[in-house]
Design a protein around this motif. Structure first.
Motif: not given
Length: 413
Positions: A65-67, A111-117, A343-360
């Motif tokens: 969302p910040i990006v 990479q996950a926090l900075i390179c997503i730019t 909006v895309l930042g928020l939606m991509t954050a949701a995708i990241a949340t799902s991906s992380a949950a899937g990894a767990i």
């Protein structure tokens, strides 16, 4: 302006974004899958520990969302420059990595926090600003960057690492990303002045802009669909060669199958882009995002012939590729371009949340069963439900106003 002529007129914006995405953070999905087997074997890591690292991508929920907001405010070029500089440096660091998995985790977080730019959250805005009639195809062209580099560079990198080492492979990646990223920034067209500048970028009123977002029915439908459909994303991110190994495929033969995944991503993006410009977006989205469920169920079954596994990876790739196109398209049709990247930042954050949950979930299932079957079956069901949610979206949303047509023609990058 004609359908294809619009793309030709804006070729610099399209090519710059294409190269930028292809050499940016999204390309690490392919590199992590290739390097994963070598790192686990050479450094003696447990598969479950390696899989759990992807759970740290949950932190991208805060970063995206910040990006996105940063892109809407300061422009594409300045935002992308941050990642273009940082990504090669992380690859150099990985080439010097010791045997501690904590070191790998540190670079993963950088990479996950900075390179997503250097992701679609940033580069897709160029397309939305410049292209209107052929927006679906334009987004497909831009989003195909990682698939192209994956299809071509994946086997090359796999062979290079086999002949040399994973350390030298990371050095080669650093050189490639630095050179390609610089070319992308140089190709990006100069800023243009809009007739209605207020439609091109936010005035800085956070309460107004995010209030507009969360009050939208489309936002919540897309959010639910993305959360469900992206649970198996960890497979694409880092588990392909390990998954194939469980099914009896040697690491030296995995490169060709990984190419099938990348080719599926490429075809999925273009097929979805063309379909979005011609057919109702909700129907196209439901089909495109529902396809991988078949592949997940097949891999979980006892059918482990190389041809079947290759086909399954192709199906997963088709959906993964289509997603990068349809999310941006749906946002551009349901929201003002002024807040597109927010909006895309928020939606991509949701995708990241799902991906992380899937990894767990994957780490838990591997630790409990020692097999991918439970995870694959559960994710297949989630994908079916998530894909059906897209049918609740309106085919012709009212959010597309005349001022967006002007704003998409040109904007300050």
């Amino acid at each position: 302006m004609g359908y294809l002529k619009e793309l030709l007129v804006n070729w610099r914006a399209l090519i710059a974004a294409l190269i930028g995405l292809g050499s940016g953070y999204s390309f690490t999905n392919t590199t992590a899958s290739i390097m994963g087997t070598r790192l686990v074997a050479d450094l003696g890591w447990e598969r479950s520990d390696f899989a759990a690292i992807n759970s740290w991508s949950i932190l991208m929920v805060l970063a995206f969302p910040i990006v996105g907001r940063l892109t809407d405010v300061i422009g594409v070029r300045r935002t992308a420059l941050i990642g273009v500089i940082t990504l090669p440096l992380t690859f150099i660091g990985l080439s010097r990595m010791d045997g501690s998995i904590d070191t790998y985790r540190t670079y993963f977080l950088i990479q996950a926090l900075i390179c997503i730019t250097t992701t679609a959250t940033v580069y897709s805005r160029v397309v939305v600003q410049y292209v209107e009639k052929s927006r679906g195809l334009a987004l497909a062209i831009v989003a195909s960057g990682p698939a192209i580099t994956g299809a071509i560079g994946g086997p090359l990198l796999n062979s290079f690492v086999e002949a040399n080492s994973w350390r030298e492979g990371y050095i080669a990646l650093a050189v490639f990303c630095a050179v390609a990223g610089a070319i992308a920034l140089l190709l990006m067209p100069r800023p243009r002045v809009l007739a209605d500048a207020g439609a091109s970028r936010p005035a800085g009123n956070l309460r107004r802009d995010y209030g507009e977002i969360v009050s939208s029915r489309a936002f919540w439908i897309m959010l639910g669909a993305m959360l469900l459909c992206n649970l198996p994303q960890v497979i694409v991110l880092s588990q392909v060669t390990l998954l194939l190994s469980e099914n009896g495929i040697a690491a030296r033969d995995a490169g060709v199958m990984i190419s099938a995944l990348s080719i599926g991503m490429l075809l999925g993006r273009f097929g979805c882009g063309l379909a979005l410009d011609r057919f109702p977006a909700p129907l196209v989205s439901a089909i495109a995002m529902g396809v991988p469920s078949m592949g997940l169920f097949l891999i979980a079954s006892s059918l482990d012939a190389p041809a079947i596994l290759t086909f399954c990876l192709f199906l997963i790739g088709v959906s993964y590729g289509a997603e990068g196109d349809l999310v941006g398209y749906l946002i551009s049709r349901n929201f003002n371009v002024r807040i597109f990247s927010s909006v895309l930042g928020l939606m991509t954050a949701a995708i990241a949340t799902s991906s992380a949950a899937g990894a767990i979930l994957l780490a838990i299932s591997l630790a409990a069963t020692g097999s991918y079957v439970l995870f694959l079956t559960s994710c297949g069901v989630a994908v079916v439900i998530g894909s059906l949610l897209f049918l609740l979206l309106k085919s012709q949303p009212e959010a597309v106003q005349a001022r967006d047509t002007q704003a998409s023609a040109a904007a300050d990058q």
